[in-house]
Design a protein around this motif. Structure first.
Motif, PDB file in Angstrom:
ATOM      1  N   LEU A 441       0.840  -1.202   0.000  1.00  0.00           N
ATOM      2  CA  LEU A 441       0.000   0.000   0.000  1.00  0.00           C
ATOM      3  C   LEU A 441       0.877   1.255   0.000  1.00  0.00           C
ATOM      4  N   VAL A 442       0.486   2.216  -0.817  1.00  0.00           N
ATOM      5  CA  VAL A 442       1.256   3.458  -0.955  1.00  0.00           C
ATOM      6  C   VAL A 442       0.327   4.630  -0.645  1.00  0.00           C
ATOM      7  N   ILE A 443       0.837   5.611   0.094  1.00  0.00           N
ATOM      8  CA  ILE A 443       0.080   6.851   0.271  1.00  0.00           C
ATOM      9  C   ILE A 443       0.699   7.893  -0.647  1.00  0.00           C
ATOM     10  N   TYR A 444      -0.128   8.487  -1.501  1.00  0.00           N
ATOM     11  CA  TYR A 444       0.343   9.550  -2.394  1.00  0.00           C
ATOM     12  C   TYR A 444      -0.025  10.893  -1.794  1.00  0.00           C
ATOM     13  N   ASP A 445       0.925  11.829  -1.822  1.00  0.00           N
ATOM     14  CA  ASP A 445       0.579  13.192  -1.444  1.00  0.00           C
ATOM     15  C   ASP A 445       0.224  13.941  -2.713  1.00  0.00           C
ATOM     16  N   ILE A 446      -1.010  14.406  -2.781  1.00  0.00           N
ATOM     17  CA  ILE A 446      -1.494  15.069  -3.993  1.00  0.00           C
ATOM     18  C   ILE A 446      -1.022  16.515  -4.017  1.00  0.00           C
ATOM     19  N   ASP A 447      -1.135  17.178  -2.883  1.00  0.00           N
ATOM     20  CA  ASP A 447      -0.699  18.569  -2.796  1.00  0.00           C
ATOM     21  C   ASP A 447      -0.528  18.910  -1.311  1.00  0.00           C
ATOM     22  N   ALA A 448       0.247  19.934  -1.042  1.00  0.00           N
ATOM     23  CA  ALA A 448       0.462  20.333   0.348  1.00  0.00           C
ATOM     24  C   ALA A 448       0.587  21.851   0.423  1.00  0.00           C
ATOM     25  N   ALA A 449       0.292  22.392   1.592  1.00  0.00           N
ATOM     26  CA  ALA A 449       0.465  23.833   1.819  1.00  0.00           C
ATOM     27  C   ALA A 449       0.872  24.009   3.269  1.00  0.00           C
ATOM     28  N   SER A 450       1.673  25.048   3.550  1.00  0.00           N
ATOM     29  CA  SER A 450       2.032  25.267   4.946  1.00  0.00           C
ATOM     30  C   SER A 450       2.259  26.751   5.212  1.00  0.00           C
ATOM     31  N   GLY A 451       2.300  27.106   6.468  1.00  0.00           N
ATOM     32  CA  GLY A 451       2.513  28.504   6.823  1.00  0.00           C
ATOM     33  C   GLY A 451       2.845  28.631   8.300  1.00  0.00           C
ATOM     34  N   LEU A 452       3.284  29.842   8.691  1.00  0.00           N
ATOM     35  CA  LEU A 452       3.660  30.105  10.078  1.00  0.00           C
ATOM     36  C   LEU A 452       2.745  31.177  10.664  1.00  0.00           C
ATOM     37  N   VAL A 453       2.459  31.019  11.943  1.00  0.00           N
ATOM     38  CA  VAL A 453       1.642  32.006  12.655  1.00  0.00           C
ATOM     39  C   VAL A 453       2.431  32.426  13.892  1.00  0.00           C
ATOM     40  N   SER A 454       2.697  33.706  14.032  1.00  0.00           N
ATOM     41  CA  SER A 454       3.495  34.093  15.198  1.00  0.00           C
ATOM     42  C   SER A 454       2.622  34.113  16.450  1.00  0.00           C
ATOM     43  N   LEU A 455       3.289  33.909  17.572  1.00  0.00           N
ATOM     44  CA  LEU A 455       2.590  33.756  18.841  1.00  0.00           C
ATOM     45  C   LEU A 455       2.811  35.026  19.652  1.00  0.00           C
ATOM     46  N   THR A 456       1.727  35.678  20.067  1.00  0.00           N
ATOM     47  CA  THR A 456       1.926  36.877  20.878  1.00  0.00           C
ATOM     48  C   THR A 456       1.455  36.604  22.305  1.00  0.00           C
ATOM     49  N   ALA A 457       2.119  37.266  23.242  1.00  0.00           N
ATOM     50  CA  ALA A 457       1.791  37.038  24.655  1.00  0.00           C
ATOM     51  C   ALA A 457       0.422  37.639  24.973  1.00  0.00           C
TER      52      ALA A 457
END
Ligand code: HEC
Ligand code: HEC
Ligand code: HEC
Ligand code: HEC
Ligand code: HEC
Length: 459
Positions: A441-457
Motif C-alpha cells: 500500500l502506498v500513500i500519495y501526497d497530492i498537494d500540500a500547503a504550509s505557513g507560520l503564525v506568530s505567537l503573541t503574549a
C-alpha cells in the motif's frame, strides 16, 4: 460535535466552478434496478462461446507495445485482483450463490456471457480467456453500446475486430477490420465505468459524472486523459504512421501480489503520482499572529481540478482521499492533528481498531456504505445507502479548523496541510485476510500547503 466548520461560498474565483454546499451527500437511487436475470450482461444461459475469443498472447506478436502496456494494466488484472476475488467470495457466501454473475459481468464479460462463470464458481476453475479479464477482444469486439452502465455493450464474437483506424493497413492476421467511431468516445468506457448494484444503489459513476461536466461540454473524452497519445506504427506489420493511445490505463491503482514486477510497479506508481498531482490542490489561509491560549482558525480550501469527474471517482467506497492537518509549536511539540494514522496505518475513523472515531475533525472525500440498521459496511450488497463526500468537477470546498494554542511553548506555530490518497485501507485488507498485501500500500501526497503564525503574549 465535529471541530470543523464548512463554509458554503457562492463562488470560486480560482477555478470558475463553484463551491459545494455540503460535504456529505446521500447518492439518489439510480432508478435502474437490474432484472434478476439481465439477458445482456448476466444471462442465465450462455449467449456466446468463449472459444470464439482470441487470447491477448496472439495479438502480442504484431502489437507488442499495446500488449506490453495492457498486460500490466488494471484491465489485465481485473480477474486476478486478490481484493476482487476476496470481495466476490464474501458476496458468494452471503447470498448463497444467487448473484454470482453480478461482479464478473464487467471484470470478465466473455466468461460471464459464455457460461464459464456459473453460480458457485471458483476462480481457479475458470478458462484462461475468462481470467484474462478485460482483454483485447473484450473491447475490440464491442459492436454496439446499448446502455452506459453494467456492461451495457454487445460483444460480436464472429464479426471483425473493431477500432479507431478508418483506413487500416493490410495484415496477414485480420481478414477484416472495422472502423468504429465510439472507440474515441467516453460511452465505450461508460458501458463499464458506471456500476449500479442489483438493488439499484449507485456504486461507481464516473461516466454519469462526466456527462454533466465541463469536460463533456468541451468534447473532452475519458481517452484524452486515461489513454494519452503518441505517434508510431500501430502494428509491426503496419506501414502508416498513426496516432497511438496508451493502453496502460493509468488510474490510482497498481496491480499487487506479484502481478507486475517491481520495476513496472514503480513505473505505474510514478504514473499514478503524476495523474493525482493534476487531480486536486489545497491552500491555507492563516492569520499573521495568534494570542497564546486563544483559538487559531485555520482555513483550508480544497479544489477538484479535474473538469471531467468527481474527486475522487470510481470505487470511492474503498479508496481513501483525505486531508491531514498538523500544527506544531517552534519546539516541534504537536498542538493539533487530524488525518493522521493509528499504529495499524488506519485513519482514526469508524474502522480503526485502535482509536475508533478518535479523529473528530477528519475531512475525508471518500464515500461510505450504510446498511439497513444504520451501521457502516464495506460491502455493497449489504448497503442500503451510499453517502459520498466527493467534490464535483472544478468545484472547491472550504473548511475552518480550530487549533488550540494553550500548550504552545514558543512561536511561531507551524501549520501543514496535506491532501493524501491511498487506493485501499489496511483495515479492509486485514478483514479480507490479505495481510500479505499491506506492504504494497502506498500513500500519495497530492498537494500540500504550509505557513507560520506568530505567537503573541497575552495582553
Ligand atoms: C500478424 C499480425 C497481426 C496480429 C497477430 C494481430 N494484428 Fe491487429 N493489426 C495488424 C495490422 C497490420 C493492423 C493495421 C495497422 C495500421 O493500419 O496501422 C492491425 C490493426 C488492428 C487494430 C486497429 C483496427 C482499426 O480499424 O482501428 C486493432 C484494434 C487490432 N489490430 C487488434 C488486434 C487484436 C485484438 C489482435 C489479437 C486477437 C490482433 N490485432 C492481432 C496486424 C496484426
Ligand atoms: C481531464 C482529465 C480526465 C478525464 C477527461 C477523465 N479522467 Fe478519470 N481521472 C483523472 C484524474 C486526475 C484522476 C485521479 C483522481 C481521481 O481519482 O478522481 C482520475 C481517476 C479515474 C479513475 C480512478 C478512480 C479511483 O479512485 O478508483 C477512474 C476509474 C477514472 N478516472 C475513469 C474515468 C472515466 C470513465 C472517464 C470518462 C467518463 C474519465 N475518467 C475522464 C482525470 C481524468
Ligand atoms: C478497455 C478497452 C480496451 C482494451 C482492453 C484494449 N484496447 Fe486497444 N484501444 C481501445 C481504445 C478505446 C482505442 C482507441 C483510443 C482512441 O482512439 O482514442 C484503442 C486502440 C487500439 C489500436 C489502434 C492504435 C491506437 O493505439 O490507437 C490498436 C492496434 C489496439 N487498440 C490494440 C489493442 C490490443 C492488441 C489490445 C490487447 C493487448 C487492446 N488493444 C486492448 C480500447 C481497448
Ligand atoms: C468491459 C468493461 C470495461 C470497459 C469497456 C472499460 N473498462 Fe476500465 N476498468 C474496468 C474494470 C473492471 C477495471 C478495474 C479492474 C481491477 O483493478 O480490478 C477498470 C479499470 C480502469 C482504470 C484503472 C482505475 C484505477 O483505479 O487505477 C482506468 C483508468 C480505466 N479502467 C479506464 C478506462 C477507459 C478510459 C475506458 C474506455 C476507453 C475503459 N476503462 C473501458 C472495466 C472496463
Ligand atoms: C458495471 C461494471 C462492474 C461491475 C458489475 C463490478 N465492477 Fe468492480 N470495477 C469496475 C470498474 C470500472 C472498476 C474500476 C474503477 C476504479 O478503479 O475506480 C472496478 C474496480 C473494482 C475494484 C478495485 C480494484 C482494486 O484492487 O483497487 C474492486 C476490488 C472491484 N471492482 C470489485 C468488484 C466487486 C466485488 C463487484 C461485485 C460486487 C464488482 N467489482 C462489480 C466495474 C465493475
Amino acid at each position: 460535535m465535529s471541530g470543523w466548520l464548512l463554509l458554503a461560498l457562492s463562488g470560486c474565483d480560482r477555478c470558475g466552478g463553484g463551491a459545494d454546499s455540503a460535504p456529505d451527500v446521500v447518492l439518489p437511487d439510480s432508478g435502474i434496478s437490474e432484472e434478476e436475470e439481465d439477458s445482456l450482461s448476466t444471462p442465465s444461459e450462455p449467449t456466446l462461446n468463449p472459444a470464439n475469443f482470441t487470447s491477448a498472447e496472439t495479438c502480442k506478436e504484431c502489437h507488442p507495445t499495446h500488449y506490453d502496456e495492457w498486460s500490466s494494466s488494471n484491465h489485465a488484472y481485473a480477474m486476478h485482483d486478490p481484493v476482487f476475488r476476496a470481495l466476490v467470495a464474501v458476496r458468494q457466501e452471503d447470498l448463497a450463490g444467487e448473484e454470482d454473475l453480478f461482479c464478473t459481468q464487467c471484470h470478465s464479460a466473455i466468461g460471464t456471457r459464455g457460461g464459464d462463470v456459473v453460480p458457485g464458481f471458483s476462480f481457479s476453475d475458470l478458462l484462461d480467456i475468462t481470467n484474462e479479464g478485460i482483454t483485447c477482444e473484450s473491447c475490440h469486439r464491442i459492436s454496439t453500446i446499448e446502455r452506459t452502465h453494467n456492461a451495457g455493450h454487445v460483444l460480436d464474437e464472429t464479426g471483425p475486430i473493431r477500432g479507431p483506424i478508418a483506413d487500416p493497413d493490410p495484415s496477414s492476421f485480420h481478414s477484416e477490420l472495422a472502423y468504429e467511431p465510439f472507440f474515441e468516445d467516453s460511452s465505450l468506457c461508460g458501458s463499464c465505468h458506471d456500476v449500479i448494484e442489483s438493488s439499484g444503489l449507485p456504486l461507481e459513476r464516473p461516466y454519469a459524472e462526466w456527462l454533466t461536466s465541463p469536460a463533456a461540454e468541451n468534447g473532452q473524452q475519458c481517452q484524452d486523459c486515461h489513454m494519452p497519445s503518441s505517434t508510431g506504427l500501430a502494428s509491426t506489420e503496419g506501414v502508416t504512421e498513426r496516432t497511438l493511445h496508451s493502453h496502460r490505463f493509468i488510474g490510482v491503482d497498481v496491480p499487487m501480489d506479484g502481478f507486475v514486477d517491481e520495476e513496472r510497479a514503480a513505473e505505474i506508481r510514478a504514473g499514478v503520482q503524476e495523474l493525482l498531482s493534476a487531480a486536486a490542490s489545497v491552500d491555507l489561509q492563516l492569520p499573521e499572529s495568534v494570542i497564546v491560549g486563544e483559538q487559531l482558525d485555520v482555513v483550508v480550501n480544497v479544489y477538484n481540478d479535474i473538469p471531467a469527474h468527481n474527486f475522487p471517482t470510481g470505487s470511492t467506497f474503498i479508496r481513501q482521499a483525505w486531508l491531514e492537518v498538523i500544527a506544531t509549536d517552534a519546539l516541534g511539540q504537536q498542538l493539533y492533528a487530524t488525518g493522521d494514522l493509528d499504529e495499524n496505518g488506519d485513519l482514526r475513523d469508524h474502522w480503526s481498531d485502535l482509536d475508533p472515531y478518535g479523529d473528530d475533525d477528519l475531512i475525508s472525500f471518500s464515500s461510505r456504505f450504510i446498511d439497513s440498521s444504520g451501521s457502516p459496511t464495506m460491502f455493497s450488497h449489504r448497503a442500503a445507502e451510499h453517502v459520498t463526500s466527493a467534490i464535483a468537477p472544478l468545484y472547491s470546498r472550504t473548511y475552518t479548523l480550530f487549533v488550540p494554542t494553550e500548550a504552545a511553548a514558543e512561536g511561531p506555530i507551524s501549520v501543514t496541510a496535506r491532501l493524501r490518497f491511498r487506493s485501499l485501507p489496511p483495515h479492509l485488507l486485514r478483514k479480507l485476510d490479505q495481510e500479505r498485501l499491506l506492504d504494497e500500500l502506498v500513500i500519495y501526497d497530492i498537494d500540500a500547503a504550509s505557513g507560520l503564525v506568530s505567537l503573541t503574549a497575552e495582553e
